[in-house]
Design an enzyme around this catalytic site. Structure first.
Site, short mmCIF file in Angstrom:
data_model
loop_
_atom_site.label_atom_id
_atom_site.label_comp_id
_atom_site.label_asym_id
_atom_site.label_seq_id
_atom_site.Cartn_x
_atom_site.Cartn_y
_atom_site.Cartn_z
N SER A 97 -13.61 -1.56 6.64
CA SER A 97 -13.37 -0.15 6.97
C SER A 97 -14.61 0.72 7.01
CB SER A 97 -12.37 0.45 5.97
OG SER A 97 -11.07 -0.03 6.25
N LYS A 110 -15.05 2.66 10.14
CA LYS A 110 -14.45 3.97 10.42
C LYS A 110 -15.49 5.09 10.47
CE LYS A 110 -9.86 2.82 8.58
NZ LYS A 110 -9.99 1.45 8.07
N SER A 169 -8.85 5.47 3.91
CA SER A 169 -9.20 4.30 4.71
C SER A 169 -7.99 3.80 5.50
CB SER A 169 -9.77 3.18 3.84
OG SER A 169 -10.64 2.36 4.59
#
Length: 372
Positions: free
Chosen positions: A54, A57, A109
């Site tokens: 993640s 992101k 997340s």
């Protein structure tokens, strides 16, 4: 300005005691960087391509903000709502602000939030959005990076490196929106309907921590990039592929503490006189001072050298505040900073009578020296 050139080189004390080697880290790769100077303080396998989960992101947020405003409201696509693992959850057709989706992606997340952002920015065409992510990676010089998904879930060919993650995080933190979000441990979105909780266990625990992003999948292991701010500098530490959440946290804490310890703030030039230069006609030497101190963050354990460049003597009259020379502070071959030097007081030129008396007195002294 005066007679001759006076160059004084004074070795200053070491800039604090250096702690030796970085701590042992149980991970596939790591790096520690001073973002203020770009100096890599320590690293291991920092260019090895690895999944980053993640942490992806951060790039999703960077690209989304190039196409959307935080106060825009967008509809969640059915495909984004169906994505698995970490979720808010979102519902197909739900209207959500871009800011709420950013918070969901960066704090919780949430994969559905990341995919909803990508779909909204690219008109539902997520492969197009991923193409933008890769174009941005090339622009930023992320040589080890290739994206396949906007959420960071495991996918063949979705890789980056500790070195690239450190750069990516610094770029993301240039955004005021991102900076504000990643420092939060909790928040609510959708008018308080949903509470978000961060996966960043060091927030509020490690002094001065300001973010930035965690990540975890089966392929990536436990990953994180974190930033700790101190007056005058910010340390970024990246860990990829740690075997557990607790080990990642402990190693990251130690890396950040070690990185912070590599620097100290020192007054390199104070308000006291730096040097004194001669004056004619028997006048007392005049002190040269800096108008303001030179206070800098310096690397611990590095020798510092002060170099004063000024005339050995100056002609009269001298005005208080008259610029006469400069002082420089060096660390090895790098100039850390300098300050101009100014006369600390005014000294007038003696009148004709005063000069004659000085010449007569000097002549008598010179003659007397020859008398046995």
């Amino acid at each position: 300005m005066g007679r001759g050139l006076l160059v004084l080189i004074v070795s200053l004390a070491f800039a604090g005691a250096a702690r030796a080697a970085p701590p042992d880290v149980d991970a596939r790769a790591y790096t520690v960087v001073n973002a203020s100077t770009g100096t890599v303080l320590a690293s291991s396998d920092a260019h090895v391509q690895l999944p980053i989960a993640s942490i992806t992101k951060l790039m999703t947020a960077i690209v989304a903000l190039k196409h959307l405003r935080p106060d825009d409201e967008v509809a969640v696509t059915a495909k984004a709502a169906r994505v698995g693992e970490s979720r808010i959850p979102l519902q197909p057709g739900q209207i959500v602000s871009v800011h709420d989706l950013l918070e969901g992606a960066l704090i919780q997340s949430a994969n559905d939030a990341a995919d909803a952002l990508a779909a909204a920015a690219a008109g539902g065409d997520i492969p197009r959005f991923v193409g933008w992510m890769n174009e941005e990676a090339v622009k930023l010089g992320l040589r080890d990076t290739h994206f396949v998904r906007p959420d960071g879930l495991d996918a063949t060919g979705h890789v980056s490196s500790a070195r690239d993650v450190a750069i990516l995080a610094q770029v993301a933190m240039h955004s005021a929106v991102v900076r504000d979000i990643v420092r939060k441990r909790t928040d609510t979105i959708e008018d308080g309907a949903f509470r978000l909780h961060t996966w960043n266990d060091l927030l509020g625990v490690f002094p001065g921590l300001i973010g930035v992003k965690t990540g975890h999948t089966d392929a990536a292991g436990w990953c994180e990039v974190a930033a700790a701010r101190r007056p005058g500098y910010t340390i970024y530490a990246v860990i990829l592929g740690s075997p557990s959440r607790s080990r990642r946290n402990a190693d990251l804490d130690r890396l950040l503490a070690w990185g912070v310890s590599r620097y100290t703030t020192m007054t390199l030039v104070g308000r006291e006189p730096v040097v004194r230069v001669a004056l004619p006609y028997g006048r007392a030497p005049i002190a040269l001072v800096a108008a303001r101190p030179l206070v800098l963050v310096v690397r611990t354990g590095r020798p510092l050298v002060e170099r004063v460049v000024a005339p050995s003597a100056v002609a009269l009259p001298v005005r208080r505040g008259q610029r006469i020379g400069r002082v420089e502070v060096w660390s090895r071959a790098r100039l850390l900073g300098s300050r101009p030097l100014y006369a600390s007081r005014s000294v007038s030129l003696p009148g004709v009578g005063g000069r004659l008396r000085w010449y007569v007195t000097r002549t008598v002294k010179d003659l007397w020296a020859f008398i046995p």
